[in-house]
Design an enzyme around this catalytic site. Sequence first.
Site, short mmCIF file in Angstrom:
data_model
loop_
_atom_site.label_atom_id
_atom_site.label_comp_id
_atom_site.label_asym_id
_atom_site.label_seq_id
_atom_site.Cartn_x
_atom_site.Cartn_y
_atom_site.Cartn_z
N CYS A 289 24.55 9.90 12.58
CA CYS A 289 23.35 9.32 11.95
C CYS A 289 23.14 7.87 12.37
CB CYS A 289 23.47 9.42 10.44
SG CYS A 289 25.01 8.72 9.85
N GLU A 463 28.14 4.06 0.37
CA GLU A 463 29.45 4.72 0.36
C GLU A 463 30.48 3.79 0.99
OE1 GLU A 463 28.86 8.63 2.13
OE2 GLU A 463 28.01 9.36 0.24
P1 NAP Z 1 20.69 19.23 7.42
O1 NAP Z 1 19.97 20.29 8.14
O2 NAP Z 1 19.95 18.40 6.46
O3 NAP Z 1 21.94 19.93 6.72
C1 NAP Z 1 22.86 19.20 5.96
C2 NAP Z 1 23.46 20.11 4.91
O4 NAP Z 1 22.44 20.58 4.04
C3 NAP Z 1 24.14 21.34 5.48
O5 NAP Z 1 25.27 21.62 4.69
C4 NAP Z 1 23.09 22.43 5.28
O6 NAP Z 1 23.65 23.69 5.16
C5 NAP Z 1 22.49 22.01 3.96
N1 NAP Z 1 21.11 22.47 3.74
C6 NAP Z 1 20.12 22.64 4.64
N2 NAP Z 1 18.98 23.02 4.01
C7 NAP Z 1 19.26 23.10 2.67
C8 NAP Z 1 18.51 23.44 1.50
N3 NAP Z 1 17.22 23.75 1.57
N4 NAP Z 1 19.14 23.41 0.31
C9 NAP Z 1 20.44 23.07 0.23
N5 NAP Z 1 21.21 22.75 1.29
C10 NAP Z 1 20.62 22.74 2.51
O7 NAP Z 1 21.35 18.20 8.43
P2 NAP Z 1 22.28 18.51 9.65
O8 NAP Z 1 21.44 18.89 10.81
O9 NAP Z 1 23.38 19.41 9.27
O10 NAP Z 1 22.94 17.07 9.87
C11 NAP Z 1 22.35 16.12 10.64
C12 NAP Z 1 21.54 15.15 9.80
O11 NAP Z 1 22.39 14.49 8.88
C13 NAP Z 1 20.94 14.05 10.65
O12 NAP Z 1 19.64 13.76 10.21
C14 NAP Z 1 21.87 12.88 10.39
O13 NAP Z 1 21.30 11.62 10.63
C15 NAP Z 1 22.21 13.10 8.97
N6 NAP Z 1 23.47 12.38 8.62
C16 NAP Z 1 23.39 11.27 7.86
C17 NAP Z 1 24.55 10.55 7.57
C18 NAP Z 1 24.49 9.29 6.75
O14 NAP Z 1 25.55 8.86 6.29
N7 NAP Z 1 23.34 8.69 6.53
C19 NAP Z 1 25.78 11.01 8.04
C20 NAP Z 1 25.82 12.16 8.80
C21 NAP Z 1 24.65 12.85 9.08
P3 NAP Z 1 23.85 24.66 6.44
O15 NAP Z 1 24.52 23.84 7.49
O16 NAP Z 1 24.72 25.73 5.98
O17 NAP Z 1 22.48 25.09 6.82
#
Ligand code: NAP
Length: 485
Positions: A289, A463
């Site tokens: 991120c 955090e």
């Molecule tokens: P994501 O699609 O938002 O998924 C994150 C988590 O949410 C996964 O466990 C996913 O489950 C779950 N999820 C998805 N849709 C959901 C819903 N409608 N209801 C409940 N849970 C749901 O993100 P990602 O692609 O995995 O991760 C990348 C993103 O995370 C990027 O935008 C990155 O910048 C961000 N990130 C931010 C930080 C920070 O500290 N700011 C750190 C790391 C990552 P499933 O995987 O099982 O679908």
Amino acid sequence: MYKIKDQALIKTCSYIAGNWQSSQTSFDVLNPATGETVAQVSDASVEEATLAVAAANKAFKAWSALPAHERAKLLRNWFNLMMEHQDDLARILTLEQGKPLAEAKGEIAYGAGFIEWFAEEGKRVYGDTIPSLSPNQKVIVTKQAVGVVASITPWNFPNAMITRKAAAALAAGCTFVVRPATQTPLSALAMAELAERAGIPAGVFNVVVGEDAVGIGQVLTTHPDIAKFTFTGSTAVGKILIKQCASTVKKVSMELGGNAPFIVFNDADIDEAVKGAIISKYRNAGQTCVCTNRIFVQKEVLASFTERFAVAVKNLQVGNGIEDDIQIGPMISSTAVDGVIKLVDDSISQGAILHTGGNRHHAGSHFYQPTVLTNVTPDMSVARNEIFGPVSPIISFDSEDEVIAMANNTEYGLAAYFYARDIGRVWRVAQALEYGMIGINESIISNVAAPFGGVKQSGSGREGSKYGLDDYLEIKYLCMGGISQ
Ligand code: NAP
């Protein structure tokens, strides 16, 4: 399996109320480098999620009543066990997530570090006494654990994104339920195994592994026994979950997406800027991120920066992260690779120039070549969207005001980086950038002692650091009357 010495760390069921809870169906966890199945994991449903909330609720009273010193001893055991098993945990992480083994070991140390840090910070949850307005009253402020905390975490840091939350929650006296991403449940389950060995009581730390993200997410955001919800993931999903939390007015914190600018001014040390850009862009194959998303270079140093940067990018070793000397592993899925291909192709069709990379990598279907694009303009989709892949778009600029305006022209506000030596400029730019974290002549900014978090649509809450406990504590004001005789 795969040279993991302590095979008992490989768990394939959810961990609820101190039990390994199997389900009727299962799903495959795949190695993104090879496509092979690493493990078959029991597929928990809404029912198991509800059981986990009940377990955390039941455990809360005793856990929150323990003196902070006692909780700290158990957390310290957990930290020690994670470091003792660092190699095994790193191997498990690389197998399910893909990042090079050296990076995975780094993540285990970083993740465990939050447990050590908050074990200590938990002992320093002080209150206040406030001078009263009346001689007949005493005004006292105490802090208490908020209650049961639920969380959902992403696949890109399968260990640290959990410990950064769980360590603070447990140290504050909260109990915890996490649903890790479907792609990377094994790291979370290995942590649960070590939490059990560390003596953390049943129900205090629960892991629910299930493919039904939406259903389990509904439970974790709406259950009345959950006091706080904390999420790390994309801004789009974060917005949905915030809305769901509104129904029971939960305390919410969000670590969401970013679009980090990396600015190289003409007074920068160019070699240091190149080194910094490589680390902040290509770590975890560009899937963090806080990854650099847009590189802005002042016109006078554009040629020298680009030339040195493109050579360094070309030399990056791409391959299966479990092998020696690999610097860039696979992306998490072929869909993620397709997304990057589209961003790069679109930019080139709009006038961007390809310096290196630009194609799938021969290592496999989940690999993409480290790529550098120049002649990029801020309106191209590669500069507006979170790339989440090993691609660097370079944009040139003339003046400080111009680059600050371009850097801030995004709904995101997580991390930003700039390289400059003029002290007046350093201060002006640091003040003007609308971001929660700024790296100044530095590209690795996250550590346990520093507050991690964003502004704007990158989230809320912090955090790590001394501020990281605040989200897990309620302030209680005691007004004591009847003092005067
Ligand atoms: P994501 O699609 O938002 O998924 C994150 C988590 O949410 C996964 O466990 C996913 O489950 C779950 N999820 C998805 N849709 C959901 C819903 N409608 N209801 C409940 N849970 C749901 O993100 P990602 O692609 O995995 O991760 C990348 C993103 O995370 C990027 O935008 C990155 O910048 C961000 N990130 C931010 C930080 C920070 O500290 N700011 C750190 C790391 C990552 P499933 O995987 O099982 O679908």
